[in-house]
Design a protein around this motif. Sequence first.
Motif, PDB file in Angstrom:
ATOM      1  N   LYS A 537      29.727 -14.858 -21.073  1.00 17.21           N
ATOM      2  CA  LYS A 537      29.046 -14.700 -19.662  1.00 17.21           C
ATOM      3  C   LYS A 537      29.692 -15.022 -18.565  1.00 17.21           C
ATOM      4  CE  LYS A 537      25.023 -14.628 -16.696  1.00 17.21           C
ATOM      5  NZ  LYS A 537      24.217 -13.662 -16.913  1.00 17.21           N
ATOM      6  N   ASP A 538      29.525 -14.185 -17.864  1.00 18.41           N
ATOM      7  CA  ASP A 538      30.932 -14.050 -16.420  1.00 18.41           C
ATOM      8  C   ASP A 538      30.165 -14.873 -15.584  1.00 18.41           C
ATOM      9  OD1 ASP A 538      32.216 -14.116 -14.240  1.00 18.41           O
ATOM     10  OD2 ASP A 538      31.597 -11.882 -13.870  1.00 18.41           O
ATOM     11  N   LEU A 539      30.324 -16.659 -15.348  1.00 20.26           N
ATOM     12  CA  LEU A 539      29.970 -17.621 -14.182  1.00 20.26           C
ATOM     13  C   LEU A 539      30.035 -17.779 -13.754  1.00 20.26           C
ATOM     14  CD1 LEU A 539      29.131 -20.187 -17.538  1.00 20.26           C
ATOM     15  CD2 LEU A 539      27.935 -18.652 -16.932  1.00 20.26           C
ATOM     16  N   THR A 540      31.868 -16.126 -12.613  1.00 19.14           N
ATOM     17  CA  THR A 540      31.936 -16.710 -11.515  1.00 19.14           C
ATOM     18  C   THR A 540      30.768 -17.017 -10.211  1.00 19.14           C
ATOM     19  OG1 THR A 540      33.285 -15.232 -12.182  1.00 19.14           O
ATOM     20  CG2 THR A 540      33.422 -15.615  -9.799  1.00 19.14           C
ATOM     21  N   ASN A 541      29.754 -16.394 -10.490  1.00 18.01           N
ATOM     22  CA  ASN A 541      28.765 -15.974  -9.509  1.00 18.01           C
ATOM     23  C   ASN A 541      27.515 -17.175  -9.664  1.00 18.01           C
ATOM     24  OD1 ASN A 541      30.128 -14.419  -7.370  1.00 18.01           O
ATOM     25  ND2 ASN A 541      29.836 -12.850  -8.298  1.00 18.01           N
ATOM     26  N   GLU A 542      27.822 -17.758 -11.184  1.00 16.91           N
ATOM     27  CA  GLU A 542      26.393 -18.529 -11.072  1.00 16.91           C
ATOM     28  C   GLU A 542      26.837 -19.715 -10.673  1.00 16.91           C
ATOM     29  OE1 GLU A 542      23.749 -16.909 -12.376  1.00 16.91           O
ATOM     30  OE2 GLU A 542      24.690 -14.833 -13.277  1.00 16.91           O
ATOM     31  N   SER A 543      25.375 -20.392 -10.949  1.00 18.05           N
ATOM     32  CA  SER A 543      25.295 -22.174 -10.728  1.00 18.05           C
ATOM     33  C   SER A 543      24.968 -22.181 -11.937  1.00 18.05           C
ATOM     34  CB  SER A 543      24.072 -22.390  -9.711  1.00 18.05           C
ATOM     35  OG  SER A 543      23.972 -24.278  -9.496  1.00 18.05           O
ATOM     36  N   PHE A 544      25.750 -23.662 -12.602  1.00 17.13           N
ATOM     37  CA  PHE A 544      25.617 -23.495 -13.444  1.00 17.13           C
ATOM     38  C   PHE A 544      26.416 -25.342 -13.461  1.00 17.13           C
ATOM     39  CE2 PHE A 544      29.914 -21.920 -13.370  1.00 17.13           C
ATOM     40  CZ  PHE A 544      30.476 -22.926 -14.394  1.00 17.13           C
ATOM     41  N   SER A 545      25.957 -25.773 -16.151  1.00 16.58           N
ATOM     42  CA  SER A 545      26.272 -27.086 -15.444  1.00 16.58           C
ATOM     43  C   SER A 545      26.112 -27.252 -17.132  1.00 16.58           C
ATOM     44  CB  SER A 545      25.233 -28.166 -15.182  1.00 16.58           C
ATOM     45  OG  SER A 545      23.870 -28.636 -15.623  1.00 16.58           O
ATOM     46  N   TRP A 546      27.202 -28.043 -17.622  1.00 15.74           N
ATOM     47  CA  TRP A 546      27.632 -27.942 -19.149  1.00 15.74           C
ATOM     48  C   TRP A 546      26.787 -29.267 -18.865  1.00 15.74           C
ATOM     49  CZ3 TRP A 546      29.722 -25.069 -22.315  1.00 15.74           C
ATOM     50  CH2 TRP A 546      30.757 -24.072 -21.987  1.00 15.74           C
ATOM     51  N   LYS A 547      25.993 -29.540 -20.370  1.00 18.05           N
ATOM     52  CA  LYS A 547      25.791 -30.529 -20.546  1.00 18.05           C
ATOM     53  C   LYS A 547      25.701 -31.675 -22.008  1.00 18.05           C
ATOM     54  CE  LYS A 547      20.817 -29.990 -18.032  1.00 18.05           C
ATOM     55  NZ  LYS A 547      19.765 -30.011 -17.992  1.00 18.05           N
ATOM     56  N   LYS A 548      26.480 -33.072 -22.202  1.00 20.14           N
ATOM     57  CA  LYS A 548      25.945 -33.772 -23.543  1.00 20.14           C
ATOM     58  C   LYS A 548      24.717 -34.373 -23.311  1.00 20.14           C
ATOM     59  CE  LYS A 548      28.881 -36.934 -24.995  1.00 20.14           C
ATOM     60  NZ  LYS A 548      27.867 -38.636 -25.005  1.00 20.14           N
ATOM     61  N   ASP A 549      24.529 -34.750 -24.917  1.00 18.07           N
ATOM     62  CA  ASP A 549      22.832 -34.968 -25.339  1.00 18.07           C
ATOM     63  C   ASP A 549      22.097 -35.351 -23.834  1.00 18.07           C
ATOM     64  OD1 ASP A 549      24.237 -35.983 -28.276  1.00 18.07           O
ATOM     65  OD2 ASP A 549      25.175 -37.284 -26.800  1.00 18.07           O
ATOM     66  N   GLY A 550      21.708 -33.906 -23.346  1.00 18.37           N
ATOM     67  CA  GLY A 550      20.519 -33.229 -21.961  1.00 18.37           C
ATOM     68  C   GLY A 550      21.927 -33.952 -21.321  1.00 18.37           C
ATOM     69  N   VAL A 551      22.994 -34.576 -20.731  1.00 13.26           N
ATOM     70  CA  VAL A 551      22.910 -35.786 -20.231  1.00 13.26           C
ATOM     71  C   VAL A 551      23.950 -34.487 -18.658  1.00 13.26           C
ATOM     72  CG1 VAL A 551      24.282 -37.537 -18.473  1.00 13.26           C
ATOM     73  CG2 VAL A 551      22.295 -37.855 -19.599  1.00 13.26           C
ATOM     74  N   ALA A 552      23.844 -34.160 -17.983  1.00 16.28           N
ATOM     75  CA  ALA A 552      24.868 -32.939 -16.684  1.00 16.28           C
ATOM     76  C   ALA A 552      26.114 -34.347 -17.040  1.00 16.28           C
ATOM     77  CB  ALA A 552      24.254 -32.980 -15.663  1.00 16.28           C
ATOM     78  N   LEU A 553      27.751 -33.004 -17.210  1.00 16.64           N
ATOM     79  CA  LEU A 553      28.384 -33.577 -17.261  1.00 16.64           C
ATOM     80  C   LEU A 553      29.670 -32.942 -15.895  1.00 16.64           C
ATOM     81  CD1 LEU A 553      29.706 -32.537 -20.419  1.00 16.64           C
ATOM     82  CD2 LEU A 553      28.515 -35.368 -20.178  1.00 16.64           C
ATOM     83  N   ALA A 554      29.548 -33.781 -15.180  1.00 18.39           N
ATOM     84  CA  ALA A 554      30.417 -33.531 -14.162  1.00 18.39           C
ATOM     85  C   ALA A 554      31.506 -32.256 -13.899  1.00 18.39           C
ATOM     86  CB  ALA A 554      31.483 -34.384 -13.801  1.00 18.39           C
ATOM     87  N   SER A 555      31.860 -31.926 -15.519  1.00 13.43           N
ATOM     88  CA  SER A 555      32.761 -30.664 -14.902  1.00 13.43           C
ATOM     89  C   SER A 555      32.276 -29.593 -14.337  1.00 13.43           C
ATOM     90  CB  SER A 555      33.301 -29.753 -16.931  1.00 13.43           C
ATOM     91  OG  SER A 555      33.885 -29.208 -16.430  1.00 13.43           O
ATOM     92  N   THR A 556      33.319 -28.426 -13.977  1.00 15.20           N
ATOM     93  CA  THR A 556      32.862 -27.218 -13.171  1.00 15.20           C
ATOM     94  C   THR A 556      33.377 -26.258 -14.135  1.00 15.20           C
ATOM     95  OG1 THR A 556      34.559 -27.751 -11.458  1.00 15.20           O
ATOM     96  CG2 THR A 556      32.242 -28.868 -10.913  1.00 15.20           C
ATOM     97  N   SER A 557      34.231 -26.291 -14.951  1.00 12.40           N
ATOM     98  CA  SER A 557      35.123 -25.748 -15.281  1.00 12.40           C
ATOM     99  C   SER A 557      33.825 -24.398 -16.876  1.00 12.40           C
ATOM    100  CB  SER A 557      35.916 -26.252 -17.044  1.00 12.40           C
ATOM    101  OG  SER A 557      36.624 -24.908 -17.393  1.00 12.40           O
ATOM    102  N   GLU A 558      34.485 -23.248 -16.421  1.00  9.73           N
ATOM    103  CA  GLU A 558      33.707 -22.363 -16.856  1.00  9.73           C
ATOM    104  C   GLU A 558      33.905 -22.235 -19.251  1.00  9.73           C
ATOM    105  OE1 GLU A 558      34.613 -18.369 -16.254  1.00  9.73           O
ATOM    106  OE2 GLU A 558      33.584 -18.194 -13.628  1.00  9.73           O
ATOM    107  N   ALA A 559      35.206 -23.191 -19.096  1.00 11.49           N
ATOM    108  CA  ALA A 559      34.970 -23.789 -20.896  1.00 11.49           C
ATOM    109  C   ALA A 559      34.927 -24.788 -20.458  1.00 11.49           C
ATOM    110  CB  ALA A 559      36.280 -22.955 -20.963  1.00 11.49           C
ATOM    111  N   LEU A 560      34.683 -25.615 -21.933  1.00  9.18           N
ATOM    112  CA  LEU A 560      34.739 -26.656 -21.284  1.00  9.18           C
ATOM    113  C   LEU A 560      35.440 -27.928 -22.741  1.00  9.18           C
ATOM    114  CD1 LEU A 560      33.267 -29.933 -19.962  1.00  9.18           C
ATOM    115  CD2 LEU A 560      31.968 -29.767 -22.333  1.00  9.18           C
ATOM    116  N   THR A 561      36.291 -28.756 -22.336  1.00  9.79           N
ATOM    117  CA  THR A 561      37.582 -28.758 -23.228  1.00  9.79           C
ATOM    118  C   THR A 561      36.280 -30.537 -23.672  1.00  9.79           C
ATOM    119  OG1 THR A 561      39.385 -28.538 -22.348  1.00  9.79           O
ATOM    120  CG2 THR A 561      39.177 -30.106 -23.916  1.00  9.79           C
ATOM    121  N   VAL A 562      36.132 -30.632 -25.090  1.00  8.89           N
ATOM    122  CA  VAL A 562      35.584 -31.635 -25.436  1.00  8.89           C
ATOM    123  C   VAL A 562      36.081 -33.061 -25.906  1.00  8.89           C
ATOM    124  CG1 VAL A 562      33.808 -32.557 -27.489  1.00  8.89           C
ATOM    125  CG2 VAL A 562      33.413 -29.984 -26.498  1.00  8.89           C
ATOM    126  N   GLY A 563      35.667 -34.248 -25.299  1.00 11.94           N
ATOM    127  CA  GLY A 563      36.503 -35.419 -25.247  1.00 11.94           C
ATOM    128  C   GLY A 563      35.799 -36.371 -25.892  1.00 11.94           C
TER     129      GLY A 563
END
Length: 752
Positions: A537-563
Motif C-alpha cells: 500500500k502506498d502510504l505517502t498521503n496516509e496517516s498511519f502507525s505501526w503497532k506492537k502488541d496493540g501499542v503504537a510505535l514511534a516509527s513513521t517509516s513506511e517499512a518497519l525494522t523489527v527490534g
Amino acid sequence: MKKLCSTYSILVLAIAFVLVGSFSAQAQVLYQPVPADNPNLAGNSAWTAACASSSFNEYFVNFRWDPPMVGSDNEFILELSDANGYFASPTELARVSDKNGTFDFEFEFSLPTDTRGENFKFRVRSTSPAKTSPASEPFSMYFIDYNYPLLISENGSGSIPSGGLIQLCGGGSVTLKPHNIPNANTYIYNWYRSGTLLAEKSESITVSEPGMYYVELDYGDCSGSANTLSNTIEISTGTSSGLAINGASNIEVCPGETHQLEANVSGLGLTYTWYKDGTVVSGPTVDASTYTVDASINGFEGSYAVEIDGANTCKELSEAVTVSSPGSFDVTQNNEQNIVLLPSQTKTLSVATTATTPAYQWFKNGSAIAEATSSSLVINSVGEYHVEVTDNGGACEAAPLSSETTTVVAPESFEFVIEIIGSYATCENTDATLSLSIINAVGSNGSKTDVTSELQNSFAYQWQFDGAPLAGETSKTITVSSQEENGGYILKGTIDSFNATSNNLQIKLASNETLTISSNGTVYCEGGDAIVLSTTKDLTNESFSWKKDGVALASTSEALTVGEPGVYQLVIDTNECPVVSNEITIQAFDDSLLVLDNSENIILVEGDSQTLTANGADSYEWYDAGNNLISNSNAYDFQEEGEYLLIASFGTCTISKIITVTYRDMFAIPNVITANGDGINDLWVLPNTYSRDPNVLVTIFNERGEQIFSQSGYENNWPQSTTAFNKQSMIFYYKITRGGRSLKQGTITVIK
C-alpha cells in the motif's frame, strides 16, 4: 585340537536345535487376571468391588504369563465384559506394548462412566500371537455418577407433604417418585417399606399399604458408599367419609345472583378448604362446610370442590361441581385501546359480542352518549369511551357487560425513534440499515402514546445526513454502505400541521479495503539479519502507525525494522475508522524451536541404518566429518559411524547440532580362546566398547597373579606369537579399567 573344537561346535548346535524345537512346540500361557492393590492408596489389599466416581476412578489388576516370548510388536489388552459377564462386545480398559519381556505386571484402568452391574468380568488378550486369557471371577462394578440423597414426593411433584405424611382414604393408592435426579429412568432403585426391601426396581412405586417408605439408587455392593438414601414418606390409611357437595353436579347462576355450595359432612369440628379450578378460594377454616358463589363477580364460573381434614378423620377431597351462567356472553373490542385523533379527523369505535339479543349504550368520560346505541360509534373529539352491552334474550334478567375503555387523545407533538436493524458495531460493519421503529404521540402533560401502527403510513418522510437533507431518501428506511457516508443521521416527518424529528444516530463504518503486511522473516535473533515489515500500500498521503502488541510505535517509516519479538500490525487512520492489517508474529529465537525425533548420539548395528528427523526450521544442511554437504532435507539416514553436523536455519538465525554415530557391540567378552594356530579363535577379541580406546587399559594376569600383559588402546592382539603355554588348559585373569575405574574383570581359559 581341531577335532575337539569341531566336536564342541557340533554339540552346541545340537543343544540349540533341541532348545529351539522345544520352545517352538510350547505356547505362551496367559493366566487369569486378578484384582491388585492400588499403590497410590494407604494399605496393602486388592479391591473386591469397583465403586468408581468422578472423584476416584483408579484400579489395578495383576496379570501373569509364561514364555516362550511374544512378538516384538505384541500388545497386551485388558478387556471388560458386559454386566452379565459376556464378552460378545468387550470394552477395552487398557493396552500396553512395553511389557513383552515382563511376565508379571499390573494393568491400571478406569471404569467407563456407564458401568453398572454385579457380574462384570475381565480378561487379557495378546496380539502377537493372538491369545486370550481365562476370564476373571465376576465382580460388582459401578460408576457412581449420582451420589446425593434422593428426594421423593407424590408423583415426583417436588411437594413433600407436611411432616412427610400422606393419608389414603377408602382403599386409595399413591405413586411415590424421586424429583431431584436427572435422567431418573436410567437408574435401578431399591425401595423400602419400614426397613424391608421391596421387589420394585423402577424409579416410581405405587403403594396402598401403610408404612414408612424410602428409596436409594441400586449400586449393588457400592450402594452404601453412594449416599443416595432418600427422605421418608409415611403412608397412613383410613375410611372414606364419602365427601361430596350437595345438589347437582352442574349449577347455573344468573349474573348478580348468589348460590351456596354445601358439603355433605358437617358439624364434626373439621377444617374445610374450598377450591375453584384447583386454586384455594377459602380456608382451611373450622366448620366452614358452605361456600357462597357470587355471580356479580366477573369470572365466577368454574369447577368447585371442597377438602376436609381433622383429628380422627381421613383427609379427603370431593368431586368437583361445575358452576356456570346461562346468560353469560363476551364483548370484544375491535379497535386500539389508545387512539390519537388529529384535527379534522374522525375515528370509528366498534365491538363484537356473543349476546343473543344485544342492546348497546356508548359512554364518553363516564356519561351516556345520546342515541349512541349501535355496535359502532364515530368520534371526532378526545376522551375515554366504552360501551355497555345487555342481552335481552337470555334466560336471566338483563345485566349489562362493559367493554374495555378506549382512550382518545389529541397530540401536542410527535416524535420518531430510529434504530439500526440487525447487529452493528462501530468501525466493524461495512454497511448499516437504519429504520423508523416507533412513532410516539406526545400529550400536553408529556405522556407518550405509541401510534406507530396507526400513523406510520400517513407521514411524509425525509432523511438528513449531518443536518442536510439526502436527495431521494424519503422512506422509513435507509442503507449506508461506504465510509464516505459516516456521520449523523436523523429522520424527519410531517402530518397535517405536525412536524416530527427522530433521535440522531452516529454511523461509523469500517473500510472495505484489505491492508496486508509481510516480512522477510518471523524469528528474531541478536546479530542476525534485520527483519523488516512492509506493505504494498502506498502510504505517502496516509496517516498511519505501526503497532506492537496493540501499542503504537514511534516509527513513521513506511517499512518497519523489527527490534524485538511481538505481534505487529499496521493501522491506517481514515474517516474516523482505522484500516487494520493482518497480524505478523515475530518469535524470539530459541534453540527449542529445533526439534529432533531422536537422540543426537546414535548407536547403530553395523550394516543397519537409522533416520534422524528435524522439525521447526525453515531449511536444513547436513555435513559429514569432511565438511561435505550430504543433504538439504529435514531428515538424514545414517549408515556409517562418525561425527556429523546439522545446521538448521530460521530466517537469518541458525542452530548447529553435532550428531555422533557409533556402532553397537554385538558380542560379549569371550572367556575361552583356542590358541592352536588354526586362525580360528586364536586371539582374545574384545568388543568395540573396550578395544582400540586409548583411555581404556587392558591388563592380564597369570594364575599366580603375576601381570603378563598390559596395553592401552588394546588392539585385540593377545596372546602374542611369542607367548608359550605349557599346559593343555590354562586359566588367566583380566581387568579392564578407564581412568583407574574398573569396567570389567573375569577369567580367560586358553585351550591348546
